[in-house]
Design an enzyme around this catalytic site. Structure first.
Site, short mmCIF file in Angstrom:
data_model
loop_
_atom_site.label_atom_id
_atom_site.label_comp_id
_atom_site.label_asym_id
_atom_site.label_seq_id
_atom_site.Cartn_x
_atom_site.Cartn_y
_atom_site.Cartn_z
N ASN A 10 10.13 -4.72 3.98
CA ASN A 10 9.43 -3.95 4.91
C ASN A 10 8.71 -4.97 5.68
OD1 ASN A 10 7.78 -2.46 6.26
ND2 ASN A 10 6.77 -1.54 4.60
N TRP A 11 9.19 -5.04 7.12
CA TRP A 11 8.56 -6.25 7.72
C TRP A 11 7.25 -5.85 8.40
CZ3 TRP A 11 12.55 -9.33 10.86
CH2 TRP A 11 13.50 -10.00 10.16
N LYS A 12 6.86 -4.50 8.45
CA LYS A 12 5.73 -3.76 9.17
C LYS A 12 5.50 -4.19 10.38
CE LYS A 12 3.81 -3.56 4.44
NZ LYS A 12 2.44 -3.19 3.54
N HIS A 95 5.60 6.00 4.15
CA HIS A 95 5.10 4.78 3.56
C HIS A 95 3.62 5.20 3.86
CE1 HIS A 95 3.18 0.98 3.49
NE2 HIS A 95 4.30 0.44 2.85
N GLU A 97 0.97 3.62 4.47
CA GLU A 97 0.40 3.36 5.92
C GLU A 97 0.64 4.47 6.97
OE1 GLU A 97 2.08 -0.71 6.08
OE2 GLU A 97 0.69 -1.19 4.43
N GLU A 167 5.18 3.08 -4.54
CA GLU A 167 4.18 2.06 -4.20
C GLU A 167 3.02 2.73 -4.44
OE1 GLU A 167 6.51 -0.69 -1.01
OE2 GLU A 167 5.35 1.18 0.19
N GLY A 173 -0.19 -5.22 -0.40
CA GLY A 173 -0.91 -6.09 0.41
C GLY A 173 -2.14 -6.63 -0.25
N SER A 213 2.99 -5.63 -3.48
CA SER A 213 2.78 -7.04 -4.03
C SER A 213 3.79 -7.64 -4.99
CB SER A 213 1.41 -7.36 -4.53
OG SER A 213 0.40 -6.92 -3.76
N GLY A 234 6.74 -6.18 1.19
CA GLY A 234 6.19 -6.38 2.49
C GLY A 234 5.95 -8.00 2.78
N GLY A 235 4.95 -8.40 2.22
CA GLY A 235 4.28 -9.92 2.62
C GLY A 235 5.46 -10.83 2.21
P1 PGA Z 1 3.25 -5.80 0.04
O1 PGA Z 1 3.89 -4.58 0.82
O2 PGA Z 1 4.67 -6.23 -0.63
O3 PGA Z 1 2.81 -6.67 1.10
O4 PGA Z 1 2.38 -5.48 -1.06
C1 PGA Z 1 4.83 -3.57 0.11
C2 PGA Z 1 5.06 -2.39 1.12
O5 PGA Z 1 4.01 -2.00 1.57
O6 PGA Z 1 6.08 -1.60 1.17
#
Ligand code: PGA
Length: 248
Positions: A10-12, A95, A97, A167, A173, A213, A234-235
């Site tokens: 998930n590149w956000k 998600h 967010e 999640e 994050g 994470s 994500g990251g």
């Molecule tokens: P993260 O994000 O791996 O940076 O914690 C995961 C996500 O929000 O899908």
């Protein structure tokens, strides 16, 4: 029945189009694993260049958001048919967010899940609890309620094609990962909710990811758990580490 593992990035809101193409080139040989599904869920503007950059590789294309109407006066939005024509297969829905920052509720999320299936996209449906709910001990009820709302009027055949991403918001994050046992507990519970809503075969087929994470160091342990069929990353999806997660 063995479920096929699915590792999705998930590149956000990261990667300009040129950076996106560069990242695809960096990861190309590192993510070459035909035994599982590898997906890049990318910002809308990166979809066309990334579709070109992953041609001929095992990587599948995903998007991060869309709106439920096919076309019309919805300034700033992108539709499922637009994504489909551009080669998108997977779509992240719900998600935390989008729920927290953009106010998406379970009614809209349910509409998005149904629209995605109707348009031939496979949803990656996200769920998960806040730290307050985790501490209060009511997180399982919360997540079960999210799943029931978000899958209202979704058929068993569709759910067999669905990916659910658990999640925990406190792990996204933050560098704080749920332990493999904590993640397995909830993923197992989600499968039980699906069994209750549908049947044992549907619960057996639905793929459930952990996200929050996940990184090159903790992926193998998380992915070794019975009910964890993959990861939403994500990251660590923006770095060569993603290759280590794919091969964990
Ligand atoms: P993260 O994000 O791996 O940076 O914690 C995961 C996500 O929000 O899908």
């Amino acid at each position: 029945m063995a479920r096929r593992r699915i590792i999705a990035g998930n590149w956000k809101m990261n990667m300009t189009p040129s950076q996106a193409v560069e990242l695809c080139a960096t990861l190309k040989d590192l993510v070459n694993n035909d035994a599982e599904d590898v997906v890049y869920c990318v910002p809308a503007i990166d979809i066309v260049p990334v579709a070109e950059a992953i041609k001929g590789t095992n990587v599948k294309l995903g998007a991060e958001n869309f709106y439920i109407e096919d076309k019309g006066a919805f300034t700033g939005e992108i539709s499922a048919p637009m994504l489909k024509e551009a080669g998108v297969e997977y779509i992240i829905i719900g998600h935390s967010e989008r729920r927290d920052i953009f106010g998406e509720n379970d009614i809209l999320i349910n509409a998005k899940v149904k629209k995605a299936f109707a348009a031939g996209l496979k949803p990656i449906l996200c769920c998960g609890e806040s730290l307050a709910l985790r501490k209060a001990g009511t997180y399982k009820e919360w997540i079960a309620r999210q799943i029931k709302w978000d899958l209202t009027d979704v058929t068993a055949d569709q759910v067999k094609e669905l990916v659910i991403a658990y999640e925990p918001i406190w792990a996204i994050g933050t560098g704080e990962t749920a332990t493999a046992d904590q993640a397995q507990e909830v993923c197992k519970m989600i499968r039980e909710v699906i069994a209750d809503m549908y049947d044992a075969a549907t619960a057996e087929a639905v793929r459930i990811q952990y996200g929050g994470s996940m990184n090159a160091g903790n992926a193998a342990e998380l992915l070794s758990k019975e009910d964890i069929d993959g990861g939403l990353i994500g990251g660590a999806a923006l770095k060569p580490d993603f290759g280590q997660i794919v091969n964990a």
